[in-house]
Design a protein around this motif. Sequence first.
Motif, PDB file in Angstrom:
ATOM      1  N   ASP A 249       0.826  -1.198   0.000  1.00  0.00           N
ATOM      2  CA  ASP A 249       0.000   0.000   0.000  1.00  0.00           C
ATOM      3  C   ASP A 249       0.868   1.259   0.000  1.00  0.00           C
ATOM      4  OD1 ASP A 249      -2.364  -1.396  -0.059  1.00  0.00           O
ATOM      5  OD2 ASP A 249      -2.688  -1.317   2.112  1.00  0.00           O
ATOM      6  N   LYS A 251       1.683   5.030   1.032  1.00  0.00           N
ATOM      7  CA  LYS A 251       1.448   6.001   2.093  1.00  0.00           C
ATOM      8  C   LYS A 251       1.671   7.409   1.534  1.00  0.00           C
ATOM      9  CE  LYS A 251       0.945   2.751   5.233  1.00  0.00           C
ATOM     10  NZ  LYS A 251      -0.351   2.472   5.877  1.00  0.00           N
ATOM     11  N   ASN A 262      -2.912   5.929   4.310  1.00  0.00           N
ATOM     12  CA  ASN A 262      -2.927   4.853   3.318  1.00  0.00           C
ATOM     13  C   ASN A 262      -3.811   5.259   2.139  1.00  0.00           C
ATOM     14  OD1 ASN A 262      -3.209   2.471   1.865  1.00  0.00           O
ATOM     15  ND2 ASN A 262      -3.198   1.182   3.690  1.00  0.00           N
ATOM     16  N   GLY A 264      -4.009   3.292  -0.672  1.00  0.00           N
ATOM     17  CA  GLY A 264      -4.326   2.105  -1.459  1.00  0.00           C
ATOM     18  C   GLY A 264      -3.130   1.589  -2.230  1.00  0.00           C
ATOM     19  N   LEU A 265      -3.397   0.695  -3.156  1.00  0.00           N
ATOM     20  CA  LEU A 265      -2.334   0.001  -3.883  1.00  0.00           C
ATOM     21  C   LEU A 265      -1.600   0.923  -4.856  1.00  0.00           C
ATOM     22  CD1 LEU A 265      -0.911  -2.709  -4.463  1.00  0.00           C
ATOM     23  CD2 LEU A 265      -2.671  -3.145  -6.197  1.00  0.00           C
ATOM     24  N   LYS A 266      -2.331   1.863  -5.480  1.00  0.00           N
ATOM     25  CA  LYS A 266      -1.715   2.712  -6.501  1.00  0.00           C
ATOM     26  C   LYS A 266      -1.977   4.185  -6.211  1.00  0.00           C
ATOM     27  CE  LYS A 266      -1.729  -0.572 -10.350  1.00  0.00           C
ATOM     28  NZ  LYS A 266      -2.091  -0.781 -11.775  1.00  0.00           N
ATOM     29  N   CYS A 267      -0.917   4.973  -6.259  1.00  0.00           N
ATOM     30  CA  CYS A 267      -1.029   6.417  -6.170  1.00  0.00           C
ATOM     31  C   CYS A 267       0.253   7.019  -6.730  1.00  0.00           C
ATOM     32  CB  CYS A 267      -1.264   6.893  -4.736  1.00  0.00           C
ATOM     33  SG  CYS A 267      -1.486   8.688  -4.596  1.00  0.00           S
TER      34      CYS A 267
END
Length: 353
Positions: A249, A251, A262, A264-267
């Motif tokens: 995840d 941050k 958090n 999520g998985l993609k940012c």
Amino acid sequence: MQYLALEDVSCTHDLLPFTATRPVLDIRMGILTFREKWEQLVGPNNIVVAQDAVTPALPANILPTRALAARVREEMQRGPLNQSSIDRIITHGRLIRYPWHIFQHNAEALLDDFELLTAGRHSLPIPPTVAVTNPGNIFIDEGARLSHCVLNASTGPIYIGRNVEIMEGSLIRGPFAACEGSVVKMGAKIYGATTLGPQTTAGGEIKNVVFFGYSGKGHDGYLGDAVIGEWCNLGAGASASNLKNNCGDVKVWHPASRSWLNAGLKCGLLMGDYSRAAINTSFDTGTVTGVCCNIFGTGTPPKFVPDFTWGLDGSVLYNWDKALRDIAAWKKLKNQSLTEGQILTLKHIFGQL
């Protein structure tokens, strides 16, 4: 119809850096800003911004949709909106609380805006040199110019706004919107759900990105799962990671709480208004840049770049006079200029540093 009151204050800090320079209602998702959506849905004279916390009001960061507007009208038929009816409306809506929610839910906004804006209207014909899939899901507005590109609307609608130019060799998958005056450069590869705000220039590889407007990523380099404010520019070869090497995840720094949240998985990159990055800048996963940053130098910028940063790491402050001079120069490229209100907003931000 009663006035629909919208409360714009309590959610402002959670949506920084984008709300440092605009009300929440002027955030763009899909094709329109939140304000423009409400004006389309309930009428421009039927919305007001609540001036206090006592007035029953919808939070301004609730995503306006046709279904939500129908719920609002249903509640209004029962009588004046009160806190109970507001709470019932909220349960049927989607709150955009943090900046990464803008790109995470952009597909939903694009689909709803496409139906809202194209209902009862006829698209310009698709030029014969354009290769298309699912042409019934494509809308081309007046003055748009397209040639020798590929539009695949099997994965979502494609909206080409007024006076948009899609250059040859561009590959576009929906859902996608290019707002008025934007340009897609030759050979661009754009995946949904992507929004190009007004007068935005897009090139290279782009996936699930919201550009608020007047910004540029005109050259090669990757940008995915990102939000780019107004009057930003990414130099040639600039790229941003959107997925950690360990697939964990992401941050993201949250300025209001001064903590890592958090996302999520993609940012990828979250870039505030008036910020720019030099050629070949490489941004780490989940990087946040503040307002009016001029990012250049050797190495990777930190995951949080404060407002008015000059250079790379936030240790040098952008000179105030030079910052205004540079913003004015970028605005001049699109025949615009800084307003007194914008200068006052920037001065307030600069004064807090």
